[in-house]
Design a protein around this motif. Structure first.
Motif, PDB file in Angstrom:
ATOM      1  N   PRO A  34      26.217  17.736   1.719  1.00  0.00           N
ATOM      2  CA  PRO A  34      25.703  17.738   3.100  1.00  0.00           C
ATOM      3  C   PRO A  34      25.436  16.438   3.694  1.00  0.00           C
ATOM      4  CG  PRO A  34      24.075  18.067   1.514  1.00  0.00           C
ATOM      5  CD  PRO A  34      25.149  18.000   0.852  1.00  0.00           C
ATOM      6  N   TRP A  35      25.373  15.396   2.934  1.00  0.00           N
ATOM      7  CA  TRP A  35      25.045  13.996   3.784  1.00  0.00           C
ATOM      8  C   TRP A  35      26.548  13.296   4.385  1.00  0.00           C
ATOM      9  CZ3 TRP A  35      24.352  14.726  -1.265  1.00  0.00           C
ATOM     10  CH2 TRP A  35      25.127  13.853  -2.088  1.00  0.00           C
ATOM     11  N   THR A  36      25.939  12.548   5.336  1.00  0.00           N
ATOM     12  CA  THR A  36      27.206  11.501   5.946  1.00  0.00           C
ATOM     13  C   THR A  36      27.133  10.302   4.823  1.00  0.00           C
ATOM     14  OG1 THR A  36      26.684  12.270   8.252  1.00  0.00           O
ATOM     15  CG2 THR A  36      27.686  10.032   7.565  1.00  0.00           C
ATOM     16  N   ALA A  37      28.316  10.116   4.343  1.00  0.00           N
ATOM     17  CA  ALA A  37      28.809   9.325   3.241  1.00  0.00           C
ATOM     18  C   ALA A  37      28.406   7.878   3.932  1.00  0.00           C
ATOM     19  CB  ALA A  37      30.119   9.204   2.724  1.00  0.00           C
ATOM     20  N   ALA A  38      27.928   6.976   3.134  1.00  0.00           N
ATOM     21  CA  ALA A  38      27.841   5.280   3.445  1.00  0.00           C
ATOM     22  C   ALA A  38      28.919   4.702   2.931  1.00  0.00           C
ATOM     23  CB  ALA A  38      26.409   5.066   3.166  1.00  0.00           C
ATOM     24  N   GLU A  39      29.172   3.407   3.058  1.00  0.00           N
ATOM     25  CA  GLU A  39      29.817   2.687   2.257  1.00  0.00           C
ATOM     26  C   GLU A  39      29.658   2.467   0.786  1.00  0.00           C
ATOM     27  OE1 GLU A  39      32.976   0.335   0.839  1.00  0.00           O
ATOM     28  OE2 GLU A  39      33.050   1.594   2.522  1.00  0.00           O
ATOM     29  N   ARG A  40      28.287   2.349   0.515  1.00  0.00           N
ATOM     30  CA  ARG A  40      27.670   2.258  -1.073  1.00  0.00           C
ATOM     31  C   ARG A  40      26.364   3.213  -0.791  1.00  0.00           C
ATOM     32  NH1 ARG A  40      27.398  -3.296  -3.885  1.00  0.00           N
ATOM     33  NH2 ARG A  40      25.959  -3.788  -2.493  1.00  0.00           N
ATOM     34  N   GLU A  41      26.147   3.970  -1.708  1.00  0.00           N
ATOM     35  CA  GLU A  41      25.008   4.850  -1.843  1.00  0.00           C
ATOM     36  C   GLU A  41      24.653   5.147  -3.468  1.00  0.00           C
ATOM     37  OE1 GLU A  41      25.879   8.058   0.608  1.00  0.00           O
ATOM     38  OE2 GLU A  41      27.925   8.432  -0.334  1.00  0.00           O
ATOM     39  N   ILE A  42      23.394   5.425  -3.426  1.00  0.00           N
ATOM     40  CA  ILE A  42      23.088   5.993  -4.817  1.00  0.00           C
ATOM     41  C   ILE A  42      22.817   7.481  -4.791  1.00  0.00           C
ATOM     42  CG2 ILE A  42      21.276   5.624  -6.546  1.00  0.00           C
ATOM     43  CD1 ILE A  42      20.835   2.952  -5.322  1.00  0.00           C
ATOM     44  N   VAL A  43      23.306   8.146  -5.723  1.00  0.00           N
ATOM     45  CA  VAL A  43      23.338   9.471  -5.672  1.00  0.00           C
ATOM     46  C   VAL A  43      22.311   9.942  -7.091  1.00  0.00           C
ATOM     47  CG1 VAL A  43      23.868  11.996  -5.716  1.00  0.00           C
ATOM     48  CG2 VAL A  43      25.040  10.025  -4.767  1.00  0.00           C
ATOM     49  N   VAL A  44      21.065  10.401  -7.030  1.00  0.00           N
ATOM     50  CA  VAL A  44      20.219  10.826  -8.230  1.00  0.00           C
ATOM     51  C   VAL A  44      20.328  12.382  -8.401  1.00  0.00           C
ATOM     52  CG1 VAL A  44      18.016  10.854  -8.897  1.00  0.00           C
ATOM     53  CG2 VAL A  44      18.772   8.893  -7.702  1.00  0.00           C
ATOM     54  N   LEU A  53       9.566  10.385 -13.395  1.00  0.00           N
ATOM     55  CA  LEU A  53      10.817   9.788 -12.836  1.00  0.00           C
ATOM     56  C   LEU A  53      10.436   8.595 -11.804  1.00  0.00           C
ATOM     57  CD1 LEU A  53      13.525  12.476 -11.887  1.00  0.00           C
ATOM     58  CD2 LEU A  53      13.318  11.159 -14.166  1.00  0.00           C
ATOM     59  N   GLY A  54       9.109   8.248 -11.773  1.00  0.00           N
ATOM     60  CA  GLY A  54       8.670   7.333 -11.053  1.00  0.00           C
ATOM     61  C   GLY A  54       9.325   5.863 -11.074  1.00  0.00           C
ATOM     62  N   GLY A  55       9.548   5.561 -12.290  1.00  0.00           N
ATOM     63  CA  GLY A  55      10.415   4.443 -12.528  1.00  0.00           C
ATOM     64  C   GLY A  55      11.945   4.209 -12.230  1.00  0.00           C
ATOM     65  N   LEU A  56      12.278   5.413 -12.297  1.00  0.00           N
ATOM     66  CA  LEU A  56      13.944   5.609 -11.742  1.00  0.00           C
ATOM     67  C   LEU A  56      13.795   5.584 -10.331  1.00  0.00           C
ATOM     68  CD1 LEU A  56      16.412   8.045 -12.703  1.00  0.00           C
ATOM     69  CD2 LEU A  56      15.774   7.971 -10.604  1.00  0.00           C
ATOM     70  N   TRP A  57      12.908   6.223  -9.637  1.00  0.00           N
ATOM     71  CA  TRP A  57      12.845   6.326  -8.257  1.00  0.00           C
ATOM     72  C   TRP A  57      12.417   4.761  -7.489  1.00  0.00           C
ATOM     73  CZ3 TRP A  57      15.442   9.818  -6.056  1.00  0.00           C
ATOM     74  CH2 TRP A  57      15.186  11.018  -6.458  1.00  0.00           C
ATOM     75  N   GLY A  58      11.621   4.331  -8.133  1.00  0.00           N
ATOM     76  CA  GLY A  58      11.220   2.723  -7.797  1.00  0.00           C
ATOM     77  C   GLY A  58      12.366   1.839  -7.834  1.00  0.00           C
ATOM     78  N   ALA A  59      13.342   1.827  -8.996  1.00  0.00           N
ATOM     79  CA  ALA A  59      14.481   1.056  -9.083  1.00  0.00           C
ATOM     80  C   ALA A  59      15.457   1.373  -8.152  1.00  0.00           C
ATOM     81  CB  ALA A  59      14.952   1.411 -10.575  1.00  0.00           C
ATOM     82  N   VAL A  60      15.740   2.813  -8.023  1.00  0.00           N
ATOM     83  CA  VAL A  60      16.893   3.134  -7.166  1.00  0.00           C
ATOM     84  C   VAL A  60      16.481   2.688  -5.448  1.00  0.00           C
ATOM     85  CG1 VAL A  60      18.101   4.605  -8.461  1.00  0.00           C
ATOM     86  CG2 VAL A  60      16.297   5.517  -6.721  1.00  0.00           C
ATOM     87  N   LEU A  61      15.234   2.867  -5.243  1.00  0.00           N
ATOM     88  CA  LEU A  61      14.796   2.500  -3.771  1.00  0.00           C
ATOM     89  C   LEU A  61      14.622   1.220  -3.597  1.00  0.00           C
ATOM     90  CD1 LEU A  61      12.029   5.091  -3.410  1.00  0.00           C
ATOM     91  CD2 LEU A  61      14.135   5.378  -2.236  1.00  0.00           C
ATOM     92  N   ALA A  62      14.611   0.365  -4.621  1.00  0.00           N
ATOM     93  CA  ALA A  62      14.388  -1.154  -4.559  1.00  0.00           C
ATOM     94  C   ALA A  62      15.529  -1.808  -4.314  1.00  0.00           C
ATOM     95  CB  ALA A  62      13.803  -1.678  -5.662  1.00  0.00           C
ATOM     96  N   ALA A  63      16.831  -0.812  -4.493  1.00  0.00           N
ATOM     97  CA  ALA A  63      18.196  -1.478  -4.119  1.00  0.00           C
ATOM     98  C   ALA A  63      18.516  -1.681  -2.991  1.00  0.00           C
ATOM     99  CB  ALA A  63      19.085  -0.582  -5.113  1.00  0.00           C
ATOM    100  N   GLY A  64      17.921  -1.212  -1.943  1.00  0.00           N
ATOM    101  CA  GLY A  64      18.389  -1.099  -0.562  1.00  0.00           C
ATOM    102  C   GLY A  64      19.462  -0.650  -0.180  1.00  0.00           C
ATOM    103  N   GLY A 120      21.479  10.400 -18.079  1.00  0.00           N
ATOM    104  CA  GLY A 120      20.191  10.333 -18.847  1.00  0.00           C
ATOM    105  C   GLY A 120      19.870   8.994 -19.514  1.00  0.00           C
ATOM    106  N   THR A 121      20.430   7.902 -18.964  1.00  0.00           N
ATOM    107  CA  THR A 121      20.398   6.461 -19.606  1.00  0.00           C
ATOM    108  C   THR A 121      19.912   5.314 -18.676  1.00  0.00           C
ATOM    109  OG1 THR A 121      22.712   5.992 -19.674  1.00  0.00           O
ATOM    110  CG2 THR A 121      22.128   7.116 -21.373  1.00  0.00           C
ATOM    111  N   PHE A 122      19.513   5.722 -17.488  1.00  0.00           N
ATOM    112  CA  PHE A 122      19.387   4.958 -16.556  1.00  0.00           C
ATOM    113  C   PHE A 122      18.001   3.788 -16.705  1.00  0.00           C
ATOM    114  CE2 PHE A 122      17.728   3.338 -12.100  1.00  0.00           C
ATOM    115  CZ  PHE A 122      18.891   2.350 -11.791  1.00  0.00           C
ATOM    116  N   THR A 123      18.644   2.401 -16.578  1.00  0.00           N
ATOM    117  CA  THR A 123      17.385   1.698 -17.241  1.00  0.00           C
ATOM    118  C   THR A 123      16.909   0.983 -15.991  1.00  0.00           C
ATOM    119  OG1 THR A 123      19.084  -0.088 -17.188  1.00  0.00           O
ATOM    120  CG2 THR A 123      18.644   1.076 -19.607  1.00  0.00           C
ATOM    121  N   GLY A 124      17.288   1.172 -14.779  1.00  0.00           N
ATOM    122  CA  GLY A 124      16.864   0.626 -13.532  1.00  0.00           C
ATOM    123  C   GLY A 124      17.814  -0.827 -13.037  1.00  0.00           C
ATOM    124  N   ASN A 125      18.835  -0.761 -13.733  1.00  0.00           N
ATOM    125  CA  ASN A 125      19.788  -2.062 -13.351  1.00  0.00           C
ATOM    126  C   ASN A 125      21.041  -1.269 -13.014  1.00  0.00           C
ATOM    127  OD1 ASN A 125      21.281  -4.267 -12.965  1.00  0.00           O
ATOM    128  ND2 ASN A 125      21.204  -5.050 -15.008  1.00  0.00           N
TER     129      ASN A 125
END
Length: 132
Positions: A34-44, A53-64, A120-125
């Motif tokens: 349902p969203w308008t695609a961006a050139e680059r984006e993160i899907v969780v 999932l606090g660490g995961l959300w922090g990492a993906v939001l920090a990516a800009g 199931g293996t996201f490390t934040g990078n």
């Protein structure tokens, strides 16, 4: 990350004799969403039983990059303030069409196609340098 759990679909696929390596495939286009695609984006893609999932959300939001949250499996689970969450049967169908094997799954998407996936293996990078 603690609390990661296999998607119920994987158990069903194994019982039906589908290969266990049925996973998100790099280069595939995203199914309808349902969203308008961006050139680059993160899907969780996550479910209610992923644990903290606090660490995961922090990492993906920090990516800009734009972050798309997909709450699969029909039980509402929160996301950080400011992140719109897609829930319901269509969100679960989205995860299954991608062949998600474990929650949470983090996708780095470029031009509507899966560039990288962590099931199931996201490390934040995310392996990216800066926006753009």
């Amino acid at each position: 990350m603690p609390g990661m759990k296999r998607a119920p679909l994987l158990t069903l696929l194994l019982a039906l004799g589908t290969p266990a390596d049925a996973r998100v495939r790099l280069g595939e286009p995203l199914p309808a969403h349902p969203w308008t695609a961006a050139e680059r984006e993160i899907v969780v893609i996550y479910s209610h039983d992923c644990g903290d999932l606090g660490g995961l959300w922090g990492a993906v939001l920090a990516a800009g990059l734009p972050v798309r949250a997909v709450n699969a499996e029909d039980v509402p689970a929160p996301a950080p303030a400011g992140v719109n969450v897609w829930r319901g049967a269509e969100a679960t169908t989205f995860a299954r069409r991608l062949r998600v094997s474990a929650y949470p799954t983090v996708l780095l998407v470029r031009g509507g196609r899966v560039l990288n996936a962590w099931e199931g293996t996201f490390t934040g990078n995310l392996g990216i340098k800066g926006p753009g």
